[in-house]
Design a protein around this motif. Structure first.
Motif, PDB file in Angstrom:
ATOM      1  N   ALA A 222      58.489  47.897  27.221  1.00  0.00           N
ATOM      2  CA  ALA A 222      57.225  47.686  27.921  1.00  0.00           C
ATOM      3  C   ALA A 222      57.473  46.923  29.217  1.00  0.00           C
ATOM      4  CB  ALA A 222      56.262  46.901  27.030  1.00  0.00           C
ATOM      5  N   PRO A 223      56.549  47.019  30.178  1.00  0.00           N
ATOM      6  CA  PRO A 223      56.715  46.258  31.418  1.00  0.00           C
ATOM      7  C   PRO A 223      56.643  44.764  31.147  1.00  0.00           C
ATOM      8  CG  PRO A 223      54.539  47.272  31.330  1.00  0.00           C
ATOM      9  CD  PRO A 223      55.314  47.840  30.192  1.00  0.00           C
ATOM     10  N   PRO A 224      57.257  43.948  31.991  1.00  0.00           N
ATOM     11  CA  PRO A 224      57.286  42.501  31.753  1.00  0.00           C
ATOM     12  C   PRO A 224      55.914  41.867  31.923  1.00  0.00           C
ATOM     13  CG  PRO A 224      58.242  43.017  33.871  1.00  0.00           C
ATOM     14  CD  PRO A 224      58.012  44.320  33.192  1.00  0.00           C
ATOM     15  N   PRO A 225      55.713  40.706  31.310  1.00  0.00           N
ATOM     16  CA  PRO A 225      54.437  40.004  31.450  1.00  0.00           C
ATOM     17  C   PRO A 225      54.258  39.436  32.849  1.00  0.00           C
ATOM     18  CG  PRO A 225      55.752  39.149  29.591  1.00  0.00           C
ATOM     19  CD  PRO A 225      56.644  40.000  30.421  1.00  0.00           C
ATOM     20  N   THR A 226      53.031  39.043  33.159  1.00  0.00           N
ATOM     21  CA  THR A 226      52.771  38.218  34.329  1.00  0.00           C
ATOM     22  C   THR A 226      53.036  36.764  33.942  1.00  0.00           C
ATOM     23  OG1 THR A 226      50.435  38.034  33.757  1.00  0.00           O
ATOM     24  CG2 THR A 226      51.074  39.819  35.235  1.00  0.00           C
ATOM     25  N   ALA A 227      53.217  35.896  34.945  1.00  0.00           N
ATOM     26  CA  ALA A 227      53.671  34.538  34.643  1.00  0.00           C
ATOM     27  C   ALA A 227      53.095  33.527  35.603  1.00  0.00           C
ATOM     28  CB  ALA A 227      55.200  34.487  34.693  1.00  0.00           C
ATOM     29  N   SER A 228      53.093  32.272  35.150  1.00  0.00           N
ATOM     30  CA  SER A 228      52.708  31.156  36.001  1.00  0.00           C
ATOM     31  C   SER A 228      53.415  29.907  35.513  1.00  0.00           C
ATOM     32  CB  SER A 228      51.188  30.944  35.973  1.00  0.00           C
ATOM     33  OG  SER A 228      50.792  29.930  36.879  1.00  0.00           O
ATOM     34  N   LEU A 229      53.648  28.975  36.419  1.00  0.00           N
ATOM     35  CA  LEU A 229      54.313  27.710  36.118  1.00  0.00           C
ATOM     36  C   LEU A 229      53.541  26.554  36.740  1.00  0.00           C
ATOM     37  CD1 LEU A 229      58.108  28.418  36.770  1.00  0.00           C
ATOM     38  CD2 LEU A 229      57.120  27.666  34.598  1.00  0.00           C
ATOM     39  N   ALA A 230      53.618  25.398  36.086  1.00  0.00           N
ATOM     40  CA  ALA A 230      53.059  24.175  36.653  1.00  0.00           C
ATOM     41  C   ALA A 230      53.856  23.000  36.121  1.00  0.00           C
ATOM     42  CB  ALA A 230      51.585  24.031  36.293  1.00  0.00           C
ATOM     43  N   SER A 231      53.849  21.912  36.877  1.00  0.00           N
ATOM     44  CA  SER A 231      54.567  20.732  36.406  1.00  0.00           C
ATOM     45  C   SER A 231      54.007  19.474  37.035  1.00  0.00           C
ATOM     46  CB  SER A 231      56.062  20.846  36.722  1.00  0.00           C
ATOM     47  OG  SER A 231      56.292  20.754  38.114  1.00  0.00           O
ATOM     48  N   CYS A 232      54.199  18.366  36.350  1.00  0.00           N
ATOM     49  CA  CYS A 232      54.001  17.038  36.899  1.00  0.00           C
ATOM     50  C   CYS A 232      55.197  16.217  36.427  1.00  0.00           C
ATOM     51  CB  CYS A 232      52.666  16.437  36.480  1.00  0.00           C
ATOM     52  SG  CYS A 232      52.434  16.267  34.699  1.00  0.00           S
ATOM     53  N   ALA A 233      55.193  14.939  36.644  1.00  0.00           N
ATOM     54  CA  ALA A 233      56.399  14.153  36.400  1.00  0.00           C
ATOM     55  C   ALA A 233      56.881  14.217  34.958  1.00  0.00           C
ATOM     56  CB  ALA A 233      56.158  12.700  36.804  1.00  0.00           C
ATOM     57  N   HIS A 234      55.960  14.326  34.002  1.00  0.00           N
ATOM     58  CA  HIS A 234      56.349  14.228  32.598  1.00  0.00           C
ATOM     59  C   HIS A 234      56.046  15.478  31.785  1.00  0.00           C
ATOM     60  CE1 HIS A 234      57.270  10.089  33.359  1.00  0.00           C
ATOM     61  NE2 HIS A 234      56.035   9.852  33.755  1.00  0.00           N
ATOM     62  N   LEU A 235      55.674  16.575  32.438  1.00  0.00           N
ATOM     63  CA  LEU A 235      55.387  17.797  31.686  1.00  0.00           C
ATOM     64  C   LEU A 235      55.601  19.015  32.573  1.00  0.00           C
ATOM     65  CD1 LEU A 235      54.277  18.681  28.840  1.00  0.00           C
ATOM     66  CD2 LEU A 235      52.088  19.046  29.991  1.00  0.00           C
ATOM     67  N   VAL A 236      56.314  19.998  32.032  1.00  0.00           N
ATOM     68  CA  VAL A 236      56.443  21.313  32.654  1.00  0.00           C
ATOM     69  C   VAL A 236      55.823  22.312  31.700  1.00  0.00           C
ATOM     70  CG1 VAL A 236      58.032  23.089  33.490  1.00  0.00           C
ATOM     71  CG2 VAL A 236      58.546  20.670  33.885  1.00  0.00           C
TER      72      VAL A 236
END
Length: 227
Positions: free
Chosen positions: A97-111
Motif C-alpha cells: 500500500a502507499p505510505p502514510p502521511t506524517a507530521s512531527l512536533a517537539s519541545c524540549a522534553h517531548l518529541v
C-alpha cells in the motif's frame, strides 16, 4: 517513557523524551540527506529532537506497513526553497500500500510523531503545559494578541491552530488567527465536546484531538475524508 496510541481511522501516535533514546539506532536509520542535516545541527538538544523524530516516524510507518524501519525513507523538502526542512514525507518501495502521511512536533522534553492513512493529511503540535511564570504570562499574552480569547485557554488554542496549519501544509505562511474552530456536543449520550477546524480559503474540515502527555499539551488535526 516512550508511548504510543492508535486513534480511530488508523491514525497513530508515538512519543518519547529526547533525553532518553537510542541515538546510535536513530543515526543508523538516517538517509544521507538526513545525516547531513544532523551533522549540521550543532545544538545538541535540537539534534536529538531531530534524530528521535525521524526514528519515531520510521517505527510508526514500519508497524503500519508491516516492514522493517530500515526500509522506510523520510524526506522533508521545503516547497519554497528545496531545503530539508519541509513537511515530512514517508517513502517505501516494498509495501503493498502507499505510505502514510506524517507530521512531527517537539519541545524540549517531548518529541511526538503522527501518521495517518495515505490521502488523509495530519498535523500535530506540542507545547509545554507549564513554563516559568513570567515567560508563561508573555507566551499567553502573545497568543491572545494573535488568536483572541482568554489567557486561560491560550496555549491549547495555539497548539490546535499549529496542528491545523501543519496539516494544511502551509504552516505559518497562513495567519494562525484565520483558523476557525467549532465546538459541538459529542460523545456518548451527548457528553463531551467535539472540536473541528477549517481555513476560510479551503474546503477541508479537520477533526481535533487533544492530549496531555508527559506534562505537555498535544493537539492532533486530522483531515476529514471527502466524499
Amino acid at each position: 517513557m516512550p508511548g504510543s496510541a492508535t486513534l480511530d481511522g488508523g491514525v497513530r501516535l508515538a512519543w518519547a523524551n529526547p533525553d532518553e533514546f537510542d541515538r546510535g539506532r536513530a543515526l543508523h536509520l538516517l538517509g544521507s540527506t538526513e545525516r547531513a542535516r544532523a551533522v549540521a545541527t550543532t545544538h545538541q538538544g535540537l539534534r536529538d529532537r531531530f534524530l528521535l523524530g525521524r526514528m519515531l516516524l520510521r517505527d510508526l510507518a514500519a508497524e503500519a506497513g508491516g516492514m522493517r524501519a530500515e526500509a522506510v525513507e523520510v524526506a522533508a523538502v521545503c516547497e519554497r526553497c528545496g531545503a530539508e526542512h519541509g513537511r515530512p514525507q514517508l517513502r517505501w518501495s516494498d509495501a503493498p500500500a502507499p505510505p502514510p502521511t506524517a507530521s512531527l512536533a517537539s519541545c524540549a522534553h517531548l518529541v511526538i510523531a503522527a501518521i495517518a492513512p495515505a490521502g488523509i493529511t495530519v498535523g500535530v503540535d506540542v507545547e509545554p503545559a507549564r513554563v516559568p511564570r513570567e515567560a508563561d504570562a508573555a507566551r499567553r499574552g502573545a497568543i491572545v494578541e494573535l488568536l483572541g480569547g482568554t489567557t486561560r485557554t491560550a496555549v491549547r488554542r495555539w497548539v490546535r491552530a499549529e496542528a491545523v496549519l501543519k496539516a494544511d501544509g502551509r504552516g505559518l505562511r497562513v495567519e494562525p488567527g484565520r483558523v476557525a474552530f467549532t465546538e459541538t456536543s459529542g460523545g456518548s449520550g451527548g457528553s463531551g465536546r467535539r472540536v473541528t477546524a477549517r481555513l476560510p480559503d479551503a474546503p477541508t474540515v479537520y477533526d481535533l484531538f487533544d492530549r496531555r502527555i508527559e506534562g505537555c499539551l498535544v493537539s492532533l488535526a486530522v483531515a476529514r475524508p471527502t466524499t
